[in-house]
Write an enzyme that holds these catalytic residues in place. Structure first.
Site, mmCIF file in Angstrom:
data_model
loop_
_atom_site.group_PDB
_atom_site.id
_atom_site.type_symbol
_atom_site.label_atom_id
_atom_site.label_comp_id
_atom_site.label_asym_id
_atom_site.label_seq_id
_atom_site.Cartn_x
_atom_site.Cartn_y
_atom_site.Cartn_z
ATOM 1 N N TRP A 191 0.974 -1.082 0.043
ATOM 2 C CA TRP A 191 -0.095 0.113 0.127
ATOM 3 C C TRP A 191 0.854 1.176 0.032
ATOM 4 C CZ3 TRP A 191 -0.359 4.243 3.575
ATOM 5 C CH2 TRP A 191 -1.238 5.003 3.401
ATOM 6 N N GLU A 232 -3.096 -2.661 -2.340
ATOM 7 C CA GLU A 232 -4.115 -2.362 -1.802
ATOM 8 C C GLU A 232 -4.519 -1.101 -2.291
ATOM 9 O OE1 GLU A 232 -3.435 -1.880 2.455
ATOM 10 O OE2 GLU A 232 -5.659 -1.177 2.702
ATOM 11 N N LYS A 234 -7.132 2.426 -2.444
ATOM 12 C CA LYS A 234 -7.846 3.272 -1.712
ATOM 13 C C LYS A 234 -8.463 4.571 -2.306
ATOM 14 C CE LYS A 234 -6.763 5.908 2.645
ATOM 15 N NZ LYS A 234 -5.833 5.934 3.773
ATOM 16 N N ASP A 265 -9.711 -3.318 1.579
ATOM 17 C CA ASP A 265 -9.886 -2.650 3.080
ATOM 18 C C ASP A 265 -11.222 -1.996 3.238
ATOM 19 O OD1 ASP A 265 -9.683 -0.411 4.918
ATOM 20 O OD2 ASP A 265 -7.502 -0.891 5.100
ATOM 21 N N HIS A 268 -11.755 1.906 2.834
ATOM 22 C CA HIS A 268 -10.959 2.410 1.514
ATOM 23 C C HIS A 268 -12.018 2.716 0.274
ATOM 24 C CE1 HIS A 268 -6.440 1.516 2.538
ATOM 25 N NE2 HIS A 268 -7.305 2.111 3.437
ATOM 26 N N HIS A 292 -8.679 -6.338 4.458
ATOM 27 C CA HIS A 292 -7.994 -5.442 5.842
ATOM 28 C C HIS A 292 -9.361 -5.056 6.353
ATOM 29 C CE1 HIS A 292 -3.851 -3.858 4.935
ATOM 30 N NE2 HIS A 292 -3.776 -5.098 5.240
ATOM 31 N N ASP A 300 -12.059 6.873 6.696
ATOM 32 C CA ASP A 300 -11.459 5.872 6.788
ATOM 33 C C ASP A 300 -10.633 5.969 8.269
ATOM 34 O OD1 ASP A 300 -9.460 3.405 6.660
ATOM 35 O OD2 ASP A 300 -8.192 4.576 5.627
ATOM 36 N N ASP A 302 -10.217 3.782 10.794
ATOM 37 C CA ASP A 302 -9.865 2.396 11.488
ATOM 38 C C ASP A 302 -9.969 2.297 12.826
ATOM 39 O OD1 ASP A 302 -7.587 1.559 9.221
ATOM 40 O OD2 ASP A 302 -7.551 3.715 9.142
ATOM 41 N N ASP A 332 -7.120 -4.366 10.085
ATOM 42 C CA ASP A 332 -6.239 -3.309 9.755
ATOM 43 C C ASP A 332 -7.272 -1.961 10.817
ATOM 44 O OD1 ASP A 332 -4.863 -0.877 9.431
ATOM 45 O OD2 ASP A 332 -5.496 -0.942 7.156
HETATM 46 C C1 RNT Z 1 -3.842 2.746 4.839
HETATM 47 C C2 RNT Z 1 -3.887 1.382 4.486
HETATM 48 C C3 RNT Z 1 -2.749 0.496 5.055
HETATM 49 C C4 RNT Z 1 -2.223 0.916 6.457
HETATM 50 C C5 RNT Z 1 -1.334 -0.051 7.124
HETATM 51 C C6 RNT Z 1 -0.514 0.469 8.248
HETATM 52 O O1 RNT Z 1 -4.934 3.453 4.552
HETATM 53 O O2 RNT Z 1 -5.034 0.713 5.147
HETATM 54 O O3 RNT Z 1 -3.072 -0.904 5.097
HETATM 55 O O4 RNT Z 1 -3.426 0.905 7.426
HETATM 56 O O5 RNT Z 1 -0.485 -0.462 5.899
HETATM 57 ZN ZN ZN Z 2 -5.266 -1.234 5.037
#
Ligand code: RNT
Ligand code: ZN
Length: 425
Positions: A191, A232, A234, A265, A268, A292, A300, A302, A332
Site C-alpha cells: 500500500w 491495496e 484506496k 480494505d 477505503h 483488511h 477511513d 480505522d 487493519d
Molecule cells: C492505509 C492502509 C494500510 C495501512 C497499514 C498501516 O490506509 O489501510 O493498510 O493501514 O499499512
Molecule cells: Zn489497510
C-alpha cells in the site's frame, strides 16, 4: 463470576443450541471445526500506534492518523511480542501476525529501507516459529523523509522512485525468507499513500509512473509457496482528498493483468460502500484476495472492528460463497484511546464471531428458498436466524479452545495492564 460460565452450563447451553440449529439443518459441530481452521492475520501496528522501531525521526503522515494517548503502548519489539502473546492467549484459534517493514530490528546500526533484508526480521521469525504462527508482511511507504511530500512509487523524481522500488523488492524477498523459514506462505501487501490534496491537472502521469514502478517491484518471480503478493487500493485519505494514484480501478486492473492478489480494505471506499459485495466479483478473476477488515467511522478512521452488519456481510460472503480457502483475512485498525491489547482482542474475537455466525446460518435452506423463488420464506428465515442461540455456540467454542468465556478475558487483560503495561513510561 456468573454461574452461567461454569463448564456444566456452557455444555448444557451448547447442547440445546445444537438441537435448535439442527432443526434448521445446521450442524454446529461441523461449523466449529471449520472455524478452528481459519487463521486471522492480526496487524502488529495496533500494539504501538503504527510507530515501528526504526526511528526514522519522521511523523506518521500519509493520511494515517492515530488518536488517543492511552498509557502502556509497546516501546520495543520485546514489548510488542509480549503484548501480542497476551492477546493470543485469550483469542480462540491459531492466528497470524502481520508485520510492517518499519518494525525492523536494527541491532544498533541504521539500515535504510532500500537496504533491508531478512536479517532485520530474524527475531520476529524465531519468535513466530516458537509460537507456531505464520507471519505476513508490508513494505512501509510512509513515516520517512523520502515520503514526506506524500508521493513514493509515483514520485516525479526518478531517484526517489528508484529508492522505493528497491524497498518493494527487498520486502518481497523478506516475505519469501519468512515464508521459507516458517513453512507457510507470507502475504506481502503493498500500500502506498500517493495522492494529492487538491484537484490535480494531470491524473494520468502519476498512474503511468506507478504502473512502471510496480512492474519493477514485481519483476522477480517468487515461488508462491513462500511469498504471495497483493496490492491495496484506496479512494481518498487525509491530505489526498482529491486524487489517490492507486485507486480501486487502477489496482483491480493491475492485479488481474499481473495475476497477483487485491486487498480490499473496508475503510477505503465511499463511506457507505461496503466491501462484502465486491468479493464474489473479484474472485471470478483472481486466484485469491486479501482483506483488511476495519471499521471506518465517517472516514477511513480505522476504528476497532465491532460486530456490525458490515462485518457480518463480509463473513457471510466469504463463507456462503464457499470462498474460505481463497480469502486471506487480515485486520487493519489502530486505536490509541483504549488498552491496545484489548483492542486486538475485541477486534479479532469479533472477526471470529462473525465467521461463526456465517458458518451456523441456515444457508442451505436460504439458498433453496431462493432457488424456488420463495423470497418471502428467504426473508422470514434470514430475520429469524438472527436470534438463534448463537451465544451458546460461541461460548462453547471459547471454552473448548481453552480461552476465557464471555467477557472473562477482560479481567486477564486488566491484570496484565496492572502488572506490565502500567509500568511502562
Ligand atoms: C492505509 C492502509 C494500510 C495501512 C497499514 C498501516 O490506509 O489501510 O493498510 O493501514 O499499512
Ligand atoms: Zn489497510
Amino acid at each position: 463470576m456468573l454461574m452461567a460460565t461454569s463448564t456444566k452450563h456452557i455444555e448444557q447451553a451448547y447442547r440445546l443450541a445444537k438441537d435448535r440449529y439442527a432443526q434448521l439443518g445446521v450442524n454446529t459441530d461441523q461449523a466449529l471445526q471449520a472455524l478452528a481452521r481459519i487463521s486471522i492475520s492480526v496487524h502488529c501496528w495496533q500494539g504501538d500506534d503504527v510507530g515501528g522501531f526504526e526511528n526514522a525521526g519522521q511523523a506518521l503522515g500519509a493520511g494515517l492518523a492515530v488518536t488517543g494517548n492511552y498509557p502502556g503502548k509497546a516501546r520495543t519489539p520485546q514489548d510488542l511480542r509480549r503484548d501480542f502473546e497476551k492477546a493470543l492467549s485469550v483469542i480462540p484459534g491459531r492466528h497470524r501476525f502481520n508485520l510492517h517493514a518499519c518494525y525492523a530490528e536494527m541491532d544498533g546500526r541504521k539500515v535504510e529501507r532500500d537496504q533491508l533484508g531478512a536479517e532485520q526480521f530474524r527475531n520476529w521469525i524465531a519468535w513466530a516459529k516458537s509460537l507456531q504462527i505464520g507471519l505476513d508482511f508490508n513494505p512501509t511507504y510512509f513515516a520517512h523523509p523520502k515520503a514526506a511530500d506524500g508521493l513514493t512509487l509515483a514520485h516525479p523524481d526518478p531517484d526517489i522512485r528508484r529508492f522505493w522500488v528497491e524497498h518493494g523488492i527487498r520486502c518481497r524477498e523478506i516475505g519469501a525468507a519468512i515464508g521459507r523459514a516458517l513453512g507457510q506462505s507470507c502475504l506481502t501487501n503493498l500500500w502506498i499513500p500517493d495522492g494529492v490534496k487538491d484537484t490535480p491537472a494531470d491524473r494520468k502521469g502519476p498512474r503511468a509512473r506507478l504502473l512502471e514502478s510496480l512492474d519493477a517491484v514485481f519483476k522477480k518471480k517468487i515461488d508462491r509457496k513462500h511469498n504471495v503478493d497483493t496490492v491495496e487500493p484506496k479512494l481518498f485519505g487525509i491530505g489526498s482528498e482529491s486524487y489517490v494514484v492507486g485507486s480501486h480501478e487502477f489496482y483491480l486492473g493491475y492485479a488481474v493483468s499481473r495475476n497477483i492478489l487485491l486487498t480490499l480494505d473496508a475503510g477505503h471506499y465511499h463511506p457507505t460502500e461496503g466491501i462484502a459485495d465486491k468479493i464474489s466479483s473479484v474472485l471470478l478473476y483472481l486466484p485469491e484476495i486479501a482483506l483488511h477488515v476495519s471499521r471506518g467511522v465517517r472516514w477511513d478512521s480505522d476504528h476497532v472492528v465491532t460486530l456490525t452488519d458490515d462485518l457480518q456481510a463480509i463473513a457471510q460472503e466469504i463463507v456462503w460463497g464457499g470462498h474460505l480457502g481463497r480469502v486471506r483475512i487480515g485486520l487493519d485498525y489502530f486505536d490509541a484511546s483504549i488498552n491496545r491489547v484489548a483492542a486486538w482482542v475485541i477486534g479479532t474475537r469479533n472477526m471470529a464471531k462473525a465467521l461463526l455466525l456465517a458458518l451456523v446460518a441456515p444457508i442451505a435452506r436460504l439458498k433453496q428458498f431462493e432457488a424456488e423463488g420463495d423470497f418471502t420464506a428467504r426473508l422470514a428465515l434470514m430475520e429469524d436466524a438472527k436470534v438463534l442461540p448463537f451465544g451458546a455456540v460461541w461460548d462453547y467454542h471459547c471454552h473448548r479452545s481453552e480461552v476465557p468465556v464471555g467477557d472473562a478475558w477482560l479481567a486477564e487483560v486488566k491484570r496484565y495492564e496492572r502488572e506490565v503495561l502500567s509500568q511502562r513510561h
